[in-house]
Design an enzyme around this catalytic site. Structure first.
Site, PDB file in Angstrom:
ATOM      1  N   ILE A  39       0.226  13.696   8.347  1.00 11.93           N
ATOM      2  CA  ILE A  39       0.264  14.888   9.213  1.00 11.93           C
ATOM      3  C   ILE A  39       1.692  15.141   9.691  1.00 11.93           C
ATOM      4  O   ILE A  39       2.316  14.254  10.272  1.00 11.93           O
ATOM      5  CB  ILE A  39      -0.642  14.724  10.453  1.00 11.93           C
ATOM      6  N   GLU A  47      -6.077  -2.054  10.048  1.00 15.45           N
ATOM      7  CA  GLU A  47      -4.928  -2.952   9.945  1.00 15.45           C
ATOM      8  C   GLU A  47      -5.449  -4.328   9.496  1.00 15.45           C
ATOM      9  O   GLU A  47      -6.654  -4.595   9.589  1.00 15.45           O
ATOM     10  CB  GLU A  47      -4.252  -3.102  11.319  1.00 15.45           C
ATOM     11  N   THR A  96       0.837  -1.211   0.000  1.00 13.62           N
ATOM     12  CA  THR A  96       0.000   0.000   0.000  1.00 13.62           C
ATOM     13  C   THR A  96       0.870   1.258   0.000  1.00 13.62           C
ATOM     14  O   THR A  96       0.727   2.123  -0.870  1.00 13.62           O
ATOM     15  CB  THR A  96      -0.910   0.006   1.258  1.00 13.62           C
ATOM     16  N   VAL A  97       1.775   1.364   0.946  1.00 10.59           N
ATOM     17  CA  VAL A  97       2.576   2.595   1.062  1.00 10.59           C
ATOM     18  C   VAL A  97       3.761   2.572   0.085  1.00 10.59           C
ATOM     19  O   VAL A  97       4.029   3.558  -0.610  1.00 10.59           O
ATOM     20  CB  VAL A  97       3.074   2.807   2.518  1.00 10.59           C
ATOM     21  N   GLY A 143      -3.469   5.639   4.598  1.00 12.26           N
ATOM     22  CA  GLY A 143      -3.766   5.523   3.170  1.00 12.26           C
ATOM     23  C   GLY A 143      -2.497   5.604   2.334  1.00 12.26           C
ATOM     24  O   GLY A 143      -1.474   6.147   2.770  1.00 12.26           O
ATOM     25  N   LYS A 149       1.771   4.676  18.312  1.00  8.85           N
ATOM     26  CA  LYS A 149       2.046   6.057  17.888  1.00  8.85           C
ATOM     27  C   LYS A 149       2.283   6.953  19.114  1.00  8.85           C
ATOM     28  O   LYS A 149       3.155   7.824  19.093  1.00  8.85           O
ATOM     29  CB  LYS A 149       0.878   6.568  17.039  1.00  8.85           C
ATOM     30  N   LYS A 176       5.642   2.031  12.653  1.00  8.28           N
ATOM     31  CA  LYS A 176       5.354   2.418  14.054  1.00  8.28           C
ATOM     32  C   LYS A 176       5.519   1.246  15.012  1.00  8.28           C
ATOM     33  O   LYS A 176       5.979   1.411  16.138  1.00  8.28           O
ATOM     34  CB  LYS A 176       3.935   2.994  14.139  1.00  8.28           C
ATOM     35  N   ASP A 184      -2.766   0.138  17.929  1.00 11.17           N
ATOM     36  CA  ASP A 184      -2.126   0.980  16.917  1.00 11.17           C
ATOM     37  C   ASP A 184      -1.903   2.395  17.471  1.00 11.17           C
ATOM     38  O   ASP A 184      -0.822   2.972  17.322  1.00 11.17           O
ATOM     39  CB  ASP A 184      -3.028   1.012  15.668  1.00 11.17           C
TER      40      ASP A 184
HETATM   41  P1  NAP Z   1       1.580  -3.903   2.898  1.00  9.85           P
HETATM   42  O1  NAP Z   1       0.583  -3.349   1.943  1.00  9.85           O
HETATM   43  O2  NAP Z   1       1.281  -5.188   3.549  1.00  9.85           O
HETATM   44  O3  NAP Z   1       2.964  -4.053   2.076  1.00  9.85           O
HETATM   45  C1  NAP Z   1       4.084  -4.702   2.597  1.00  9.85           C
HETATM   46  C2  NAP Z   1       5.124  -4.886   1.484  1.00  9.85           C
HETATM   47  O4  NAP Z   1       6.320  -5.373   2.076  1.00  9.85           O
HETATM   48  C3  NAP Z   1       4.735  -5.877   0.385  1.00  9.85           C
HETATM   49  O5  NAP Z   1       5.121  -5.397  -0.869  1.00  9.85           O
HETATM   50  C4  NAP Z   1       5.517  -7.134   0.737  1.00  9.85           C
HETATM   51  O6  NAP Z   1       5.965  -7.894  -0.372  1.00  9.85           O
HETATM   52  C5  NAP Z   1       6.741  -6.534   1.412  1.00  9.85           C
HETATM   53  N1  NAP Z   1       7.290  -7.480   2.382  1.00  9.85           N
HETATM   54  C6  NAP Z   1       6.712  -7.882   3.538  1.00  9.85           C
HETATM   55  N2  NAP Z   1       7.490  -8.787   4.146  1.00  9.85           N
HETATM   56  C7  NAP Z   1       8.569  -8.975   3.356  1.00  9.85           C
HETATM   57  C8  NAP Z   1       9.717  -9.781   3.432  1.00  9.85           C
HETATM   58  N3  NAP Z   1       9.888 -10.628   4.448  1.00  9.85           N
HETATM   59  N4  NAP Z   1      10.634  -9.693   2.457  1.00  9.85           N
HETATM   60  C9  NAP Z   1      10.461  -8.865   1.429  1.00  9.85           C
HETATM   61  N5  NAP Z   1       9.382  -8.066   1.278  1.00  9.85           N
HETATM   62  C10 NAP Z   1       8.452  -8.129   2.223  1.00  9.85           C
HETATM   63  O7  NAP Z   1       1.891  -2.868   4.066  1.00  9.85           O
HETATM   64  P2  NAP Z   1       1.629  -1.282   4.067  1.00  9.85           P
HETATM   65  O8  NAP Z   1       0.219  -0.978   4.434  1.00  9.85           O
HETATM   66  O9  NAP Z   1       2.185  -0.687   2.825  1.00  9.85           O
HETATM   67  O10 NAP Z   1       2.481  -0.822   5.354  1.00  9.85           O
HETATM   68  C11 NAP Z   1       3.886  -0.701   5.270  1.00  9.85           C
HETATM   69  C12 NAP Z   1       4.413  -0.015   6.536  1.00  9.85           C
HETATM   70  O11 NAP Z   1       3.875   1.316   6.618  1.00  9.85           O
HETATM   71  C13 NAP Z   1       4.012  -0.695   7.846  1.00  9.85           C
HETATM   72  O12 NAP Z   1       5.061  -0.564   8.775  1.00  9.85           O
HETATM   73  C14 NAP Z   1       2.803   0.114   8.309  1.00  9.85           C
HETATM   74  O13 NAP Z   1       2.599   0.068   9.704  1.00  9.85           O
HETATM   75  C15 NAP Z   1       3.229   1.500   7.875  1.00  9.85           C
HETATM   76  N6  NAP Z   1       2.117   2.449   7.693  1.00  9.85           N
HETATM   77  C16 NAP Z   1       1.074   2.116   6.902  1.00  9.85           C
HETATM   78  C17 NAP Z   1       0.049   3.033   6.702  1.00  9.85           C
HETATM   79  C18 NAP Z   1      -1.115   2.710   5.808  1.00  9.85           C
HETATM   80  O14 NAP Z   1      -2.015   3.554   5.677  1.00  9.85           O
HETATM   81  N7  NAP Z   1      -1.147   1.543   5.157  1.00  9.85           N
HETATM   82  C19 NAP Z   1       0.088   4.293   7.333  1.00  9.85           C
HETATM   83  C20 NAP Z   1       1.190   4.606   8.140  1.00  9.85           C
HETATM   84  C21 NAP Z   1       2.210   3.668   8.306  1.00  9.85           C
HETATM   85  P3  NAP Z   1       4.970  -8.744  -1.291  1.00  9.85           P
HETATM   86  O15 NAP Z   1       4.218  -7.711  -2.051  1.00  9.85           O
HETATM   87  O16 NAP Z   1       5.824  -9.584  -2.147  1.00  9.85           O
HETATM   88  O17 NAP Z   1       4.113  -9.515  -0.334  1.00  9.85           O
HETATM   89  N1  HSE Z   2      -5.002   1.357  10.867  1.00 10.57           N
HETATM   90  C1  HSE Z   2      -4.395   2.636  11.004  1.00 10.57           C
HETATM   91  C2  HSE Z   2      -5.502   3.660  11.268  1.00 10.57           C
HETATM   92  C3  HSE Z   2      -3.608   2.960   9.734  1.00 10.57           C
HETATM   93  O1  HSE Z   2      -6.691   3.299  11.200  1.00 10.57           O
HETATM   94  O2  HSE Z   2      -5.194   4.802  11.593  1.00 10.57           O
HETATM   95  C4  HSE Z   2      -2.617   4.095   9.875  1.00 10.57           C
HETATM   96  O3  HSE Z   2      -1.653   3.880  10.838  1.00 10.57           O
END
Ligand code: NAP
Ligand code: HSE
Length: 430
Positions: A140, A194, A18-19, A306, A209, A109, A205
């Site tokens: 933010i 999540e 996603t990110v 997002g 933070k 986080k 979560d």
């Molecule tokens: P996600 O959609 O699950 O993406 C994770 C990515 O990491 C995937 O591309 C996956 O590869 C790769 N990955 C995971 N384990 C791996 C491994 N062992 N070796 C190599 N690649 C690996 O997660 P996300 O939502 O983008 O979140 C990423 C980070 O940002 C997290 O720490 C999350 O807490 C943080 N975050 C997310 C948001 C949000 O809104 N989503 C907001 C703030 C912070 P594959 O594609 O091959 O599976």
């Molecule tokens: N699940 C989290 C939220 C994503 O709802 O705020 C961002 O950290």
């Protein structure tokens, strides 16, 4: 002035979900702008994923790899952008990268709330940048303001809505009279939650933070384990209706403040007066309310999650690292935990409370309950009787500020009264 060098700065991206996927798209979109803003190009030379043979829309196949060593051993790669999540492999890669002199940007986080001190120490020892704006409240700006803009002040309190899923659920339950499960389902469909939504609704979560922010402002190690956590699963439609009638809204907040020489760090639902700045933060928006001795009050609000909002914060960090590389001033801003302040247990904190209870509807009941509260040093600020059906009345109290342990003891004693059928909920009031 140091000589400006580097036509191109190479980075590696760990994760293309996603990110990570959003970041890759944003870098492509901003490709022509970046050299004007920073003075050199940004090249994402490698993207680490679990399965490098799987095609990824918009990502060149040639940059995909499932081999971390290709990144670690590539001397051209100066920045590692960790967006894979998790706490074991991500930690190992970040520590390896820092020890190899590579700068790190992360949105993780979970990792920082658990192992922040170790990671920050590795960055300091290697004179590397570690930047993590996206780890708290997505798009933010809050980490940089706390670490830099407010570095000359003593921050006394933070209260934040830092979880979009729970804020969405509470907003929909309040405004649309939606059920908890229906609102959670929509929050999941919209991609706020999540993968295990318990992390959102149980307050975990938000606690991660809050732990990160608490250590930045108090310069002491505060971890996820130190934070008191209470989620929103016990909030019922009756709580929302009655507290609304009393002029409040219910929000899930993270609060950290220094009281009696200890750090309070807690996540729980709270009743806010409808005119409090955080009360109007609706749906998936996040907001953080900060109080400082010199600065007084400030509030930061925006998209807390997002793909693109989070990518925006990550790219801002990457560009800042690029500036530092070009000017030869990396490692300039570090997390300095130079204090050792104990964390205050929740039962030592002082709060106002709302109590909703089901009691026998007969004369003398209120007096019996008031006696028990008084015996436990609990003062009543306001009392009202609501719906009465089949001899059962809903009794609502607003309690004057009191130590949590007294409140717990009072509730225990009230449960022992024959006239009290149940204490349906107890919610802290701000
Ligand atoms: P996600 O959609 O699950 O993406 C994770 C990515 O990491 C995937 O591309 C996956 O590869 C790769 N990955 C995971 N384990 C791996 C491994 N062992 N070796 C190599 N690649 C690996 O997660 P996300 O939502 O983008 O979140 C990423 C980070 O940002 C997290 O720490 C999350 O807490 C943080 N975050 C997310 C948001 C949000 O809104 N989503 C907001 C703030 C912070 P594959 O594609 O091959 O599976
Ligand atoms: N699940 C989290 C939220 C994503 O709802 O705020 C961002 O950290």
């Amino acid at each position: 002035m140091p000589e400006k060098k580097n036509e191109v700065i190479h980075a590696a991206l760990l994760g293309a979900g996603t990110v990570g996927g959003g970041l890759y798209r944003l870098v492509k979109k901003m490709k022509k702008e970046i050299p004007h803003r920073i003075g050199c190009e940004l090249d994402i030379k490698k993207v680490l994923v679990r399965d490098a043979s799987k095609p990824r829309k918009g990502i060149d196949e040639s940059v995909l790899t499932d081999n971390w060593d290709e990144i670690l051993n590539d001397k051209d790669i100066q920045i590692v952008i960790e967006l894979m999540g998790g706490t074991s492999l991500a930690k190992a890669h970040i520590i390896d990268a820092l020890n190899a002199g590579k700068h790190v940007v992360t949105a993780n986080k979970d990792l920082l709330a658990q192992h922040g001190e170790e990671i920050f120490a590795a960055a300091r020892e290697n004179n590397c940048d570690i930047q993590f704006e996206a780890a708290v409240a997505g798009a933010i700006p809050i980490i940089r303001p706390l670490m830099q803009n407010m570095a000359g002040d003593n921050i006394t309190e933070i209260m934040g809505i830092v979880n979009g899923t729970t804020n969405y659920i509470l907003t929909m339950m309040t405004e649309e009279k939606m059920s908890y499960s229906e609102a959670l389902k929509i929050a999941q469909e919209k991609g706020y939650a999540e993968s295990d939504p318990a992390s959102d609704v149980e307050g975990l979560d938000a606690a991660r933070k809050l732990a990160i922010m608490a250590q930045l402002i108090y310069h002491t190690n505060v971890t996820f384990e130190d934070v008191y956590k209470e989620g929103i699963t016990a909030i019922m439609p009756d709580d929302i209706r009655y507290t609304g009638e009393l002029g409040y809204v219910i929000k899930l907040v993270g609060i950290t403040k220094l009281t009696e020489g200890k750090v309070e760090a807690r996540v729980h639902p709270i009743m806010l007066k409808k005119d409090h700045p955080l009360a109007s933060v609706r749906k998936s928006f996040n907001a953080i309310f900060v109080k400082g001795e010199a600065m007084d009050e400030a509030m930061f609000m925006g998209r807390g999650a997002g793909s693109m909002p989070t990518a925006s914060a990550v790219l801002g960090d990457v560009l800042d690292v690029m500036r530092n590389i070009r000017m030869g001033c990396c490692g300039r801003v570090q997390v300095e935990n130079y204090r050792d302040i104990p964390v205050k247990p929740i039962d030592e904190t002082k709060n106002n409370y709302f109590i909703r209870m089901k009691v026998e509807d007969r004369p003398g009941v209120l007096a019996e309950i008031a006696n028990v509260l008084g015996d436990n040093k609990v003062g009543i600020a306001n009392v009202s009787q609501k719906d009465t059906r089949d001899g059962v009345a809903d009794l609502l109290f607003i309690i004057e500020e009191v130590k949590e342990s007294h409140m717990v003891e009072a509730c225990c004693a009230m449960r022992g009264l024959d006239c009290v059928y149940s204490i349906a909920n107890v919610i802290r009031v701000y």
